[in-house]
Design a protein around this motif. Structure first.
Motif, short mmCIF file in Angstrom:
data_model
loop_
_atom_site.label_atom_id
_atom_site.label_comp_id
_atom_site.label_asym_id
_atom_site.label_seq_id
_atom_site.Cartn_x
_atom_site.Cartn_y
_atom_site.Cartn_z
N VAL A 4 0.86 -1.31 -0.31
CA VAL A 4 0.08 0.63 0.15
C VAL A 4 0.77 1.24 -0.26
O VAL A 4 1.94 1.11 0.50
CB VAL A 4 -0.96 0.50 0.82
CG1 VAL A 4 -0.11 -0.17 2.61
CG2 VAL A 4 -2.64 1.03 1.00
N LYS A 5 0.82 1.91 -0.73
CA LYS A 5 1.13 3.47 -0.80
C LYS A 5 0.59 4.83 -0.06
O LYS A 5 -0.63 4.15 -0.44
CB LYS A 5 1.50 3.72 -2.70
CG LYS A 5 2.38 2.56 -3.07
CD LYS A 5 3.32 2.26 -2.46
CE LYS A 5 4.33 1.83 -3.39
NZ LYS A 5 5.89 0.81 -3.31
N GLN A 50 -3.90 5.44 -0.82
CA GLN A 50 -4.63 4.17 -1.43
C GLN A 50 -5.34 3.49 -0.39
O GLN A 50 -4.96 4.56 1.31
CB GLN A 50 -3.82 3.08 -1.80
CG GLN A 50 -3.16 3.14 -3.10
CD GLN A 50 -1.78 1.64 -3.21
OE1 GLN A 50 -1.13 1.45 -3.23
NE2 GLN A 50 -2.84 1.29 -4.52
N SER A 93 -8.62 5.10 4.42
CA SER A 93 -7.34 5.80 3.49
C SER A 93 -6.15 5.49 4.67
O SER A 93 -6.63 4.94 5.69
CB SER A 93 -6.90 7.21 3.28
OG SER A 93 -8.32 7.34 2.55
N GLY A 108 -7.29 -5.37 -0.21
CA GLY A 108 -6.36 -3.88 -0.95
C GLY A 108 -5.29 -4.57 -1.37
O GLY A 108 -4.83 -5.26 -1.70
N PRO A 109 -4.64 -3.82 -1.63
CA PRO A 109 -4.42 -1.82 -1.87
C PRO A 109 -5.54 -1.71 -2.55
O PRO A 109 -5.51 -2.07 -3.91
CB PRO A 109 -3.29 -1.38 -1.93
CG PRO A 109 -2.29 -2.28 -2.28
CD PRO A 109 -3.12 -3.24 -1.85
N GLY A 129 -7.61 1.46 -4.79
CA GLY A 129 -7.22 2.93 -5.65
C GLY A 129 -6.03 2.81 -6.37
O GLY A 129 -5.50 2.03 -5.65
N LYS A 130 -5.56 4.47 -7.00
CA LYS A 130 -4.38 4.74 -6.82
C LYS A 130 -3.58 5.37 -5.88
O LYS A 130 -4.44 6.05 -5.24
CB LYS A 130 -4.55 5.38 -8.21
CG LYS A 130 -4.99 5.30 -10.01
CD LYS A 130 -5.03 5.31 -11.09
CE LYS A 130 -5.83 4.69 -12.10
NZ LYS A 130 -5.99 6.03 -12.89
N PRO A 131 -2.28 5.64 -6.40
CA PRO A 131 -1.38 6.08 -4.70
C PRO A 131 -1.45 7.49 -5.28
O PRO A 131 -1.55 7.83 -6.85
CB PRO A 131 0.02 5.47 -5.17
CG PRO A 131 -0.29 4.10 -5.64
CD PRO A 131 -1.25 4.23 -7.14
N CYS A 150 -12.80 4.95 -6.64
CA CYS A 150 -12.28 4.07 -6.19
C CYS A 150 -11.44 3.46 -6.84
O CYS A 150 -10.44 2.68 -6.48
CB CYS A 150 -13.70 3.07 -5.63
SG CYS A 150 -14.33 2.04 -6.99
#
Length: 252
Positions: free
Chosen positions: A33-34, A37, A56, A92-93, A95-97, A239
């Protein structure tokens, strides 16, 4: 690639008025995860609450993830009463970072619990940028992670609407004089939609990346429950295409 995992709760703490911090031991997702995200958490022992709750990620450390959230309903209330050793069903992760910059003057602007996802981002950005934080809330009891931002070595400006801590007023009002003395600042903002809407005029003069924290259905881009209209037509799915988006590209 989205991973599924069972994470173990290792710490639960109340950090503000109805605001909780939870550390989860989980190696598969926490390695990937970044900043920006999020994860989707199934509410345990509540089969009537079908949708996963999106959170988040506020920080990552040694195979553990931290989330910080406000209790807003039955699902978050159940999660807030978790005990050490409880196991959470997580994907997860998602979404986008958040896009990362280098050699810039950066302001992170957090409203209420919106400060949380900006902490992980700040920890990463401060290595290659000049970063200051502007954190605001309705009252002092709703300011979160202030001492931790300071421990990162960044300058922190505080504001509360009732004047109980820092400058009296809105966080967006406190932001203006901070960025006024900066050359080509980049702003990362997270908070309620009204706060992000108030930053729209600023996005015409400076780059503003907005973290949207919306209710989501599937969390994977299928249901369009979190769709946001784009200025050039069509929609983006928070998302899938967010939750961090350039504020000058969307209609609020």
């Amino acid at each position: 690639m989205i991973n599924w995992s069972m994470g173990q709760v290792v710490e639960v703490a109340r950090v503000g008025a109805e605001i909780y911090s939870v550390w989860i031991s989980e190696r598969k997702i926490s390695r990937k995860v970044k900043p920006g995200q999020f994860i989707g958490v199934k509410v345990p022992e509540r089969d009537d609450l079908l949708l996963r709750r999106p959170f988040s990620v506020a920080d990552v450390k040694g195979g553990k993830m931290r989330i910080v959230f406000r209790v807003v309903g039955a699902g978050t209330a159940k999660l807030a009463h978790s005990k050490k050793g409880d196991r959470w069903d997580i994907i997860g992760p998602l979404g986008k970072p958040a896009p990362l910059v280098q050699n810039k003057s950066v302001v992170v602007c957090g409203g209420g619990v919106g400060a949380a996802p900006l902490f992980y981002l700040t920890r990463v950005l401060k290595e290659k940028n000049r970063v200051v934080a502007v954190l605001g809330a309705r009252r002092a009891a709703e300011l979160v992670m202030v001492s931790e931002f300071r421990q990162l070595g960044v300058k922190v400006y505080l504001t509360t609407e009732d004047g109980s801590k820092g400058i009296r007023g809105l966080v967006t009002e406190a932001l203006e004089p901070v960025i006024k003395v900066m050359e080509k600042p980049v702003v990362y903002a997270c908070g309620p939609e009204g706060m992000l809407k108030a930053l729209c005029p600023l996005s015409r003069k400076a780059k503003v990346w907005a973290f949207f924290e919306e209710r989501m259905g599937c969390g994977t881009g299928v249901c369009y429950g979190c769709a946001l209209p784009k200025k050039d037509g069509g929609y983006l799915r928070l998302c899938q295409d967010g939750p961090v988006v350039s504020l000058d590209e969307v209609v609020l």
